[in-house]
Scaffold this active site. Structure first.
Site, PDB file in Angstrom:
ATOM      1  N   SER A  28       0.849  -1.185   0.000  1.00 45.49           N
ATOM      2  CA  SER A  28       0.000   0.000   0.000  1.00 45.49           C
ATOM      3  C   SER A  28       0.885   1.235   0.000  1.00 45.49           C
ATOM      4  O   SER A  28       1.835   1.329   0.791  1.00 45.49           O
ATOM      5  CB  SER A  28      -0.908  -0.005   1.228  1.00 45.49           C
ATOM      6  OG  SER A  28      -1.718   1.151   1.249  1.00 45.49           O
ATOM      7  N   HIS A  61      -2.013   7.311  -5.022  1.00 46.23           N
ATOM      8  CA  HIS A  61      -2.281   6.130  -4.193  1.00 46.23           C
ATOM      9  C   HIS A  61      -2.127   4.891  -5.065  1.00 46.23           C
ATOM     10  O   HIS A  61      -2.484   4.895  -6.244  1.00 46.23           O
ATOM     11  CB  HIS A  61      -3.703   6.201  -3.641  1.00 46.23           C
ATOM     12  CG  HIS A  61      -4.268   4.861  -3.241  1.00 46.23           C
ATOM     13  ND1 HIS A  61      -5.131   4.153  -4.054  1.00 46.23           N
ATOM     14  CD2 HIS A  61      -4.075   4.091  -2.143  1.00 46.23           C
ATOM     15  CE1 HIS A  61      -5.465   3.018  -3.466  1.00 46.23           C
ATOM     16  NE2 HIS A  61      -4.830   2.945  -2.307  1.00 46.23           N
ATOM     17  N   ASN A  89      -2.229   0.368  -4.431  1.00 45.73           N
ATOM     18  CA  ASN A  89      -2.099  -0.829  -3.615  1.00 45.73           C
ATOM     19  C   ASN A  89      -2.459  -2.046  -4.446  1.00 45.73           C
ATOM     20  O   ASN A  89      -3.261  -1.967  -5.385  1.00 45.73           O
ATOM     21  CB  ASN A  89      -2.961  -0.755  -2.343  1.00 45.73           C
ATOM     22  CG  ASN A  89      -4.433  -0.990  -2.614  1.00 45.73           C
ATOM     23  OD1 ASN A  89      -4.884  -2.124  -2.698  1.00 45.73           O
ATOM     24  ND2 ASN A  89      -5.177   0.094  -2.769  1.00 45.73           N
ATOM     25  N   THR A  90      -1.830  -3.156  -4.125  1.00 45.13           N
ATOM     26  CA  THR A  90      -2.212  -4.450  -4.684  1.00 45.13           C
ATOM     27  C   THR A  90      -2.128  -5.469  -3.565  1.00 45.13           C
ATOM     28  O   THR A  90      -1.313  -5.328  -2.642  1.00 45.13           O
ATOM     29  CB  THR A  90      -1.307  -4.884  -5.858  1.00 45.13           C
ATOM     30  OG1 THR A  90       0.058  -4.903  -5.441  1.00 45.13           O
ATOM     31  CG2 THR A  90      -1.460  -3.955  -7.041  1.00 45.13           C
ATOM     32  N   HIS A 132     -20.514  12.596   0.116  1.00 47.18           N
ATOM     33  CA  HIS A 132     -20.945  13.764   0.862  1.00 47.18           C
ATOM     34  C   HIS A 132     -20.404  15.064   0.271  1.00 47.18           C
ATOM     35  O   HIS A 132     -20.858  16.153   0.643  1.00 47.18           O
ATOM     36  CB  HIS A 132     -20.569  13.644   2.344  1.00 47.18           C
ATOM     37  CG  HIS A 132     -19.095  13.630   2.612  1.00 47.18           C
ATOM     38  ND1 HIS A 132     -18.351  12.471   2.620  1.00 47.18           N
ATOM     39  CD2 HIS A 132     -18.226  14.633   2.894  1.00 47.18           C
ATOM     40  CE1 HIS A 132     -17.085  12.761   2.905  1.00 47.18           C
ATOM     41  NE2 HIS A 132     -16.992  14.064   3.076  1.00 47.18           N
TER      42      HIS A 132
END
Length: 297
Positions: free
Chosen positions: A119, A133, A135-136, A197
């Site tokens: 990550s 960003h 990640n795997t 939001h």
């Protein structure tokens, strides 16, 4: 293939560590090459490496990894590259989450799991260089296995050519495996990285996939490796192009406000954050994604 998949687990875990090593070396190289700008007169940033451990609810819970964090560099204000391999038994809340995502009626009877992955989150000094960003991961239980991850670009000041390059490299690597993958996983990223939001995406997207199991472990592992391999050629050229761009106080303010959006998403919606905290992994490693400074208006 045995139920435990010991060889496959070992290969996956070793690959995530290898990818971590490549990225750490490349990022420290960026620090060395940044010779202009307000931070050029300070020593190039270097990663601090800490071992992490998992403290679960059961005596069989174990595992850990490496948390590698660079703070206050020439290019990176804060960047973390974590790898971990954890295993044991899922607690009740984690079991419920897993069964909600996949057809795993046996989780209550046999809640063993194994998970390994990498990550990465990078927050930059220069507002013109995008946060990113990646990640795997691989996840196993006696009831199934799958891969997941992806990468997405998060600029506070958007450049169309940067976005196009990042997506082009992702598509190249996806097309090696299936020409439908890029469009599918880009759409998934657009949906997943949306902040309800705020009514907007947290960045300019990338690719995202989860629960990936075609029934062919070797093919799926090859694909998730290419998802990881795509990261550096997608991200480094964009960073190298922008990291020398001058900026002013107003642009820094824009960056800090955008980081607030990123923090909101990771604390409220991100699956990895929730899973890491619920399964007892090192909280500092799980929350490594949070920026060093942010601002709300």
């Amino acid at each position: 293939m045995t139920e435990e998949m010991q060889e496959e687990k070992a290969r996956a875990s070793a690959w995530f560590r290898e990818l971590r090593d490549r990225i750490v070396e490349a990022f420290e190289g960026l620090e060395d090459r940044q010779t202009e700008g307000p931070f050029a007169d300070q020593p190039p940033g270097r990663f601090e490496v800490t071992e992490t451990t998992r403290a679960g609810e059961d005596a069989e819970d174990a595992g850990g990894g490496l948390m590698s964090v660079m703070r206050g560099g020439r290019v990176f204000e804060k960047v973390g590259v974590n790898v971990s391999t954890v295993y044991g038994r899922l607690g009740e809340r984690a079991q419920a989450a897993m069964m909600a995502r996949k057809d795993m009626p046996g989780m209550h009877d046999d809640p063993r799991f194994w998970a390994s992955g990498i990550s990465l989150v990078a927050h930059m000094q220069n507002p013109h260089t995008p946060a990113v960003h990646m990640n795997t991961r691989m996840f196993w239980t006696p009831h199934g296995w799958w891969f997941g991850g992806g990468s997405d670009l998060n600029p506070c000041i958007e450049y169309d050519d940067d976005t196009a390059h990042f997506h082009y490299v992702q598509k190249q690597h996806c097309d090696r495996h299936d020409e439908t993958f890029y469009s599918r996983f880009k759409a998934w990223a657009d949906e997943y990285f949306f902040v309800p939001h705020r009514g907007r995406a947290r960045g300019v997207g990338g690719i995202f996939l989860d629960d990936h199991n075609t029934g062919d472990w070797e093919a799926d592992f090859a694909f998730i490796q290419d998802v990881g391999r795509a990261f550096l050629p997608a991200f480094l050229p964009v960073t190298e192009k922008r990291m020398g761009t001058p900026w002013d106080a107003q642009e820094k303010d824009i960056q800090l406000i955008h980081r607030g959006l990123y923090a909101e998403y990771n604390l409220v919606y991100d699956r990895g954050t929730k899973f890491g905290l619920e399964t007892g992994h090192d909280a500092n490693a799980v929350l490594m994604s949070l920026p060093p400074m942010a601002k709300w208006i």
